[in-house]
Design an enzyme around this catalytic site. Sequence first.
Site, PDB file in Angstrom:
ATOM      1  CE  LYS A  64       4.574   2.164  11.070  1.00 19.67           C
ATOM      2  NZ  LYS A  64       4.210   3.259  11.984  1.00 19.67           N
ATOM      3  CG  ASP A 116       4.993  13.035  11.808  1.00 21.86           C
ATOM      4  OD1 ASP A 116       5.194  14.117  11.222  1.00 21.86           O
ATOM      5  OD2 ASP A 116       5.297  11.937  11.312  1.00 21.86           O
ATOM      6  N   GLY A 125       6.680   4.112   4.693  1.00 17.51           N
ATOM      7  CA  GLY A 125       6.952   5.259   5.538  1.00 17.51           C
ATOM      8  C   GLY A 125       8.392   5.262   5.968  1.00 17.51           C
ATOM      9  N   GLY A 126       8.686   6.064   6.995  1.00 16.43           N
ATOM     10  CA  GLY A 126      10.067   6.210   7.416  1.00 16.43           C
ATOM     11  C   GLY A 126      10.633   4.967   8.060  1.00 16.43           C
ATOM     12  CG  PHE A 127      10.192   4.249  11.437  1.00 17.64           C
ATOM     13  CD1 PHE A 127      11.521   4.635  11.475  1.00 17.64           C
ATOM     14  CD2 PHE A 127       9.248   5.074  12.011  1.00 17.64           C
ATOM     15  CE1 PHE A 127      11.904   5.801  12.110  1.00 17.64           C
ATOM     16  CE2 PHE A 127       9.623   6.248  12.637  1.00 17.64           C
ATOM     17  CZ  PHE A 127      10.956   6.609  12.685  1.00 17.64           C
ATOM     18  N   GLY A 128       9.416   1.563   7.427  1.00 19.45           N
ATOM     19  CA  GLY A 128       9.088   0.292   6.804  1.00 19.45           C
ATOM     20  C   GLY A 128       7.977   0.416   5.790  1.00 19.45           C
ATOM     21  CB  VAL A 188       1.786   0.120   4.880  1.00 18.89           C
ATOM     22  CG1 VAL A 188       0.381  -0.251   5.331  1.00 18.89           C
ATOM     23  CG2 VAL A 188       2.447   1.016   5.917  1.00 18.89           C
ATOM     24  CG  LEU A 210      -1.955  -1.101   1.334  1.00 18.80           C
ATOM     25  CD1 LEU A 210      -2.661  -1.029   2.673  1.00 18.80           C
ATOM     26  CD2 LEU A 210      -2.952  -1.012   0.195  1.00 18.80           C
ATOM     27  N   GLY A 211       2.059   1.172   0.509  1.00 18.96           N
ATOM     28  CA  GLY A 211       2.930   2.340   0.572  1.00 18.96           C
ATOM     29  C   GLY A 211       4.069   2.074   1.522  1.00 18.96           C
TER      30      GLY A 211
END
Length: 836
Positions: free
Chosen positions: A550, A647, A531-534, A536, A528-529
């Site tokens: 996630k 955030d 982020g900064g830590f892995g 999804v 799905l996409g």
Amino acid sequence: MALHLISNPSLVLSSLLIFSTSLSFLSHASDILPQDQPLRDGQMLVSAGGTFELGFFRPGKSVYRYVGIWHRNTSTQSVVWVANRENPVVDSSGSLTVNATGNLVLTDGKGNVVWSTVTSSTEASSNYSMHLSDLGNLALRAGDGTTTWESFDHPTDTFLPGMTIRLDVKKGIRTLFTSWKNPDDPSPGNYTLGLDPLGSAQIFIWEFGSKLLWRSGQYNGQGFTGIIYRPLNSYGFKLMNDIVRQGFMYYTYSTYNNSIQKFVLEPNGVEKCSMLIEDTGEWTTVWEQPVNECEMYNYCGINAKCSVTDTPKCSCLKGFEPKSIGEWGAGNWSGGCVRRTPLDCQNNLSGDGFTKLGSVKLPDLSNWLSLVNDGQECERSCLGNCSCAAYAYTNFGCFTWGHDLMDIYQLADGQYDMFIKLPASELGSKSKVWIPIVIVPIVVVFILATCSFLWWKYRKQIKDLLQNGGKKESLFSGNRSQIEAKIDFSGPSQYGEERDEGKGSELPLFTFGSIATATSNFSDSNKLGHGGFGHVYKGLLPGGEEIAVKRLSRSSGQGIEEFKNEVILIAKLQHRNLVRLIGCCIEGEEKILIYEYLPNKSLDAFLFDPTKQASLDWKMRFNIIEGIARGLLYLHRDSRLRIVHRDLKASNILLDEEMNPKISDFGMARIFGRDQNQVSTNRVVGTYGYMSPEYAMDGIFSMKSDVFSFGVLVLEIVSGKRNRGFYHTDLDLNLLRYAWRLWKEGKSLEFVDVSVGSSYDIPEVLRCIQIGLLCVQEQPRQRPIMSAVTMMLASENASLPEPSEPGFGTGRNTSDTELSHSYSANNVTVTMIEGR
């Protein structure tokens, strides 16, 4: 002319019929106004039963004319609804007409439109008409009998039988009654009445649209806990509450023994219930509030009670003392009271108990525990929760309250008792006072001896562990009981719109194999996409439930702390505008979070994509703004914990299938103590464009930092432009200052996203822009708190302060990729994490 009429007998007959119809309408009052038949000043509509009358009237000493509805057969005129309350007719030349598009139009003698309805009708027709019912409802109807508009949906200051006070968070519908300015002027006054926008089913009165003046107390099926008089259910008063599943609730009532009655919000802010004595035509007051200081909202401040029979009226609850002795002694009670002694559970002791406070209006901001069956279970629930300060078990369930108890009114003959939690020393339980004195030293000695023994026995393993860097992953190794000993997932939600969620439920642990199967072994097609830590992934559980997975990257040096933070926080937080955590997976080096799957992904995927922007109409955007505000209010004030997100940005706002927003990604969030206002940090984390000036430059963050980020989000939603990347070349402005400049020049509508088109509520758009600018002001003290923001969003008549110039917002770099770099500020090196 006469010869012509005689030679055309059909024309003569037609003229006579039209003339006789006009004479009939003028001479006989009717409850129906046909289309294109004007109702002129001096003419009346009368309901079929003769209860209500509609026409032109002049209030009190005013010289102006208004169209209104009033009770008939009363000694003094009793107006219950006004059409043109903000635009009177200056003389008696006005007329009211149902036009060809099915709208009711009021014009003056010059033909100028003074007031009109707005219906969904678009096609011209000859079959529209206006009807006045015996309930006092004015309805516009099409030829097929369909009601296209009714006055009950647009009340002024009077609540009549058959009307509803409604809150519909999904459709954005909220019934508000607004007082007259004074007895001679029906224009909107300073007071409004409606349902608590947080869904507590309490009725509130606000002053100036945002200052809470009075609340009814909780509804128990018969009446409100803060109103002592005849049970409301004897009047047919009912609550329909489906706020959890369907997102709406409303109150309505019917007449008692065919009596005529009304609730009126008076110009002085008092809500008055009156009944008509038909023999005399006089109104008698059944009940009214607020009429004394103790009925005013939180008059004595937190953790204090108000009693009209005491001198002084305000006193601290047992176990509490004034927060400011000087102010309290001078008669300024607004600061309230604080505990003299911390609860024993906060010191890991077990001496807490309860003291009874009888006959009270139960405090505000309660948490309803629907699954508790008796008073003993209610007491145990509060005693076992260190965040619970008080409880009450009533005929309509168990209620608990958090650290601060607000708006307690000691009633002379109230029917509800509450129990306030106190430490043993405040309860006078001398038999338990020795426990901490004797037991604590013994426990300390035992722990020191045990630690010394373990150090001696495992000194080699500890030395090896220290030499290998500690391996933070070991925090999550072991079986389920070991994990639960290190991370507490339990604890009831303090208060939120989802009242029955978050009460100590265990967080399921999934095996890595089951998650791999659900995601087709983390297939790229399910991604799905990232982020900064892995990454999804989308997954499918065996029962058919879709999930979002996630998976933290093993190479992320910061992911472990963020993972732990997110598990601890989201497991305790439950709210319709927060993403729901379903479970987690901890095996070896794998750290995985399982969330509810939201098909529309994140807000930025719509808001900043030129091909999708048009799908976000204004109503949808406003609903998203309100939802984010409610979620943030829950984090800041109403949850069991006080959370600063740190955030908040468009990519962290997820959208469900109905485009309702949910705040996500709590990896950077921080828990605030109840007495904390701000915190300093040497490690600044967040996203350029959303960070407040004091946080980015000095590492100081607070709830006002989240308010700044929310303001940026509001301006992005209105404009469809990303703050990070917007730069006006001609004016040398970023998005925030561009919005402020247009506001100062009176050109704010130029700021609205062109893809919205022209079908938006102009006052609502301007209100959102002004709220956004208030939230991004440079000084934190100038920014409103989220409770004020939600009130400003909900109130159409709120008078908002003028915003000052916004704080900085870096916006020239159009890249929104993930990157990290360090810089020095005030001799402290900090790391900046940019947008995902």
